[in-house]
Motif scaffolding. Structure first.
Motif, PDB file in Angstrom:
ATOM      1  N   UNK A  90       6.754  13.428  11.307  1.00  0.00           N
ATOM      2  CA  UNK A  90       7.110  12.491  12.129  1.00  0.00           C
ATOM      3  C   UNK A  90       6.884  11.107  10.863  1.00  0.00           C
ATOM      4  N   UNK A  91       7.652  10.276  11.117  1.00  0.00           N
ATOM      5  CA  UNK A  91       7.473   8.834   9.912  1.00  0.00           C
ATOM      6  C   UNK A  91       7.546   7.544  10.892  1.00  0.00           C
ATOM      7  N   UNK A  92       6.721   6.714  10.416  1.00  0.00           N
ATOM      8  CA  UNK A  92       6.783   5.501  11.111  1.00  0.00           C
ATOM      9  C   UNK A  92       6.844   4.317  10.036  1.00  0.00           C
ATOM     10  N   UNK A  93       7.979   3.343  10.386  1.00  0.00           N
ATOM     11  CA  UNK A  93       8.183   2.345   9.444  1.00  0.00           C
ATOM     12  C   UNK A  93       7.480   0.900   9.877  1.00  0.00           C
ATOM     13  N   UNK A  94       6.748   0.206   9.134  1.00  0.00           N
ATOM     14  CA  UNK A  94       6.246  -1.046   9.542  1.00  0.00           C
ATOM     15  C   UNK A  94       6.765  -2.144   8.543  1.00  0.00           C
ATOM     16  N   UNK A  95       7.205  -3.130   9.096  1.00  0.00           N
ATOM     17  CA  UNK A  95       7.598  -4.290   8.029  1.00  0.00           C
ATOM     18  C   UNK A  95       7.329  -5.901   8.808  1.00  0.00           C
ATOM     19  N   UNK A  96       6.607  -6.313   8.048  1.00  0.00           N
ATOM     20  CA  UNK A  96       6.011  -7.681   8.380  1.00  0.00           C
ATOM     21  C   UNK A  96       6.329  -8.831   7.205  1.00  0.00           C
ATOM     22  N   UNK A  97       6.318 -10.135   7.390  1.00  0.00           N
ATOM     23  CA  UNK A  97       6.458 -11.242   6.900  1.00  0.00           C
ATOM     24  C   UNK A  97       5.199 -11.157   5.843  1.00  0.00           C
ATOM     25  N   UNK A  98       5.475 -11.598   4.544  1.00  0.00           N
ATOM     26  CA  UNK A  98       4.563 -11.878   3.735  1.00  0.00           C
ATOM     27  C   UNK A  98       3.799 -13.339   3.852  1.00  0.00           C
ATOM     28  N   UNK A  99       2.378 -13.134   4.139  1.00  0.00           N
ATOM     29  CA  UNK A  99       1.776 -14.442   4.398  1.00  0.00           C
ATOM     30  C   UNK A  99       0.744 -14.510   3.285  1.00  0.00           C
ATOM     31  N   UNK A 100       0.302 -15.400   2.744  1.00  0.00           N
ATOM     32  CA  UNK A 100      -0.660 -15.805   1.814  1.00  0.00           C
ATOM     33  C   UNK A 100      -2.197 -15.605   2.638  1.00  0.00           C
ATOM     34  N   UNK A 101      -3.218 -15.230   2.018  1.00  0.00           N
ATOM     35  CA  UNK A 101      -4.472 -15.454   2.770  1.00  0.00           C
ATOM     36  C   UNK A 101      -4.466 -13.953   3.429  1.00  0.00           C
ATOM     37  N   UNK A 102      -5.557 -14.008   4.099  1.00  0.00           N
ATOM     38  CA  UNK A 102      -5.952 -12.715   4.971  1.00  0.00           C
ATOM     39  C   UNK A 102      -6.798 -11.862   4.062  1.00  0.00           C
ATOM     40  N   UNK A 103      -7.410 -10.969   4.810  1.00  0.00           N
ATOM     41  CA  UNK A 103      -8.614  -9.954   4.057  1.00  0.00           C
ATOM     42  C   UNK A 103      -7.564  -8.743   3.442  1.00  0.00           C
ATOM     43  N   UNK A 104      -8.189  -8.282   2.408  1.00  0.00           N
ATOM     44  CA  UNK A 104      -7.616  -7.189   1.738  1.00  0.00           C
ATOM     45  C   UNK A 104      -8.331  -6.090   2.303  1.00  0.00           C
ATOM     46  N   UNK A 105      -7.767  -4.974   2.860  1.00  0.00           N
ATOM     47  CA  UNK A 105      -8.521  -3.905   3.412  1.00  0.00           C
ATOM     48  C   UNK A 105      -9.132  -3.047   2.287  1.00  0.00           C
ATOM     49  N   UNK A 106     -10.079  -2.413   2.513  1.00  0.00           N
ATOM     50  CA  UNK A 106     -10.779  -1.631   1.418  1.00  0.00           C
ATOM     51  C   UNK A 106     -10.412  -0.085   1.331  1.00  0.00           C
ATOM     52  N   UNK A 107      -9.466  -0.341   0.447  1.00  0.00           N
ATOM     53  CA  UNK A 107      -8.789   1.247   0.023  1.00  0.00           C
ATOM     54  C   UNK A 107      -9.196   1.534  -1.407  1.00  0.00           C
ATOM     55  N   UNK A 108     -10.610   1.067  -1.811  1.00  0.00           N
ATOM     56  CA  UNK A 108     -11.044   1.453  -3.076  1.00  0.00           C
ATOM     57  C   UNK A 108     -11.040   0.662  -4.047  1.00  0.00           C
ATOM     58  N   UNK A 109     -11.326   0.769  -5.144  1.00  0.00           N
ATOM     59  CA  UNK A 109     -11.345   0.202  -6.492  1.00  0.00           C
ATOM     60  C   UNK A 109      -9.907  -0.058  -7.127  1.00  0.00           C
ATOM     61  N   UNK A 110      -9.321   1.258  -7.021  1.00  0.00           N
ATOM     62  CA  UNK A 110      -7.930   1.314  -7.890  1.00  0.00           C
ATOM     63  C   UNK A 110      -6.957   0.156  -7.089  1.00  0.00           C
ATOM     64  N   UNK A 111      -6.790   0.191  -5.907  1.00  0.00           N
ATOM     65  CA  UNK A 111      -5.854  -0.577  -4.934  1.00  0.00           C
ATOM     66  C   UNK A 111      -6.391  -2.082  -5.447  1.00  0.00           C
ATOM     67  N   UNK A 112      -7.702  -2.350  -5.183  1.00  0.00           N
ATOM     68  CA  UNK A 112      -8.062  -3.828  -5.426  1.00  0.00           C
ATOM     69  C   UNK A 112      -7.695  -4.383  -6.774  1.00  0.00           C
ATOM     70  N   UNK A 113      -8.146  -3.538  -7.785  1.00  0.00           N
ATOM     71  CA  UNK A 113      -7.521  -3.870  -9.111  1.00  0.00           C
ATOM     72  C   UNK A 113      -6.074  -4.150  -9.182  1.00  0.00           C
ATOM     73  N   UNK A 114      -5.286  -3.305  -8.676  1.00  0.00           N
ATOM     74  CA  UNK A 114      -3.888  -3.261  -8.896  1.00  0.00           C
ATOM     75  C   UNK A 114      -3.533  -4.663  -8.303  1.00  0.00           C
TER      76      UNK A 114
END
Length: 119
Positions: A1-25
């Motif tokens: 099963x697959x699900x697609x999510x689409x949203x407008x890009x907005x500045x601000x907001x919290x970055x979820x904690x997915x570990x150091x590699x994504x945060x650094x990216x």
């Protein structure tokens, strides 16, 4: 099963904690819009994982080709373009690409890509 999510890009907001590699990216991006787009895609990924019942912390890693992945799945793909971000989450390998189509390009592509009903 697959699900697609689409949203407008907005500045601000919290970055979820997915570990150091994504945060650094995300933070290595020098273009503010690219940084906001990556952050928006990561928020969409968190939403997708929450809705899939995966609320525990997970770390995003990057393959040699740069594609992000979660060890142990599920599979996912991220994309962003101009004002939109997209996330596809699946139980099988997947890919998503979101693009803004210029009206001039759309006029040239429509006859080659769309059925009569879609035009």
């Amino acid at each position: 099963m697959s699900r697609l999510y689409v949203a407008e890009i907005r500045s601000g907001g919290e970055i979820p904690d997915f570990g150091a590699a994504l945060l650094t990216h995300i933070h290595e991006k020098t273009n503010p819009h690219a940084r906001a787009a990556s952050a928006a895609a990561s928020r969409l990924l968190r939403l997708a994982l929450d809705e899939a019942g995966i609320s525990a912390p997970v770390d995003v890693a990057f393959a040699e080709n740069g594609k992000p992945y979660l060890s142990g799945g599920p599979h996912f793909s991220l994309s962003h373009s101009h004002a939109l971000a997209a996330v596809l989450i699946s139980d099988a390998p997947c890919g998503v690409d979101i693009e803004t189509i210029d009206a001039r390009i759309a006029q040239k592509l429509a006859p080659r890509c769309l059925s009569a009903g879609e035009k």
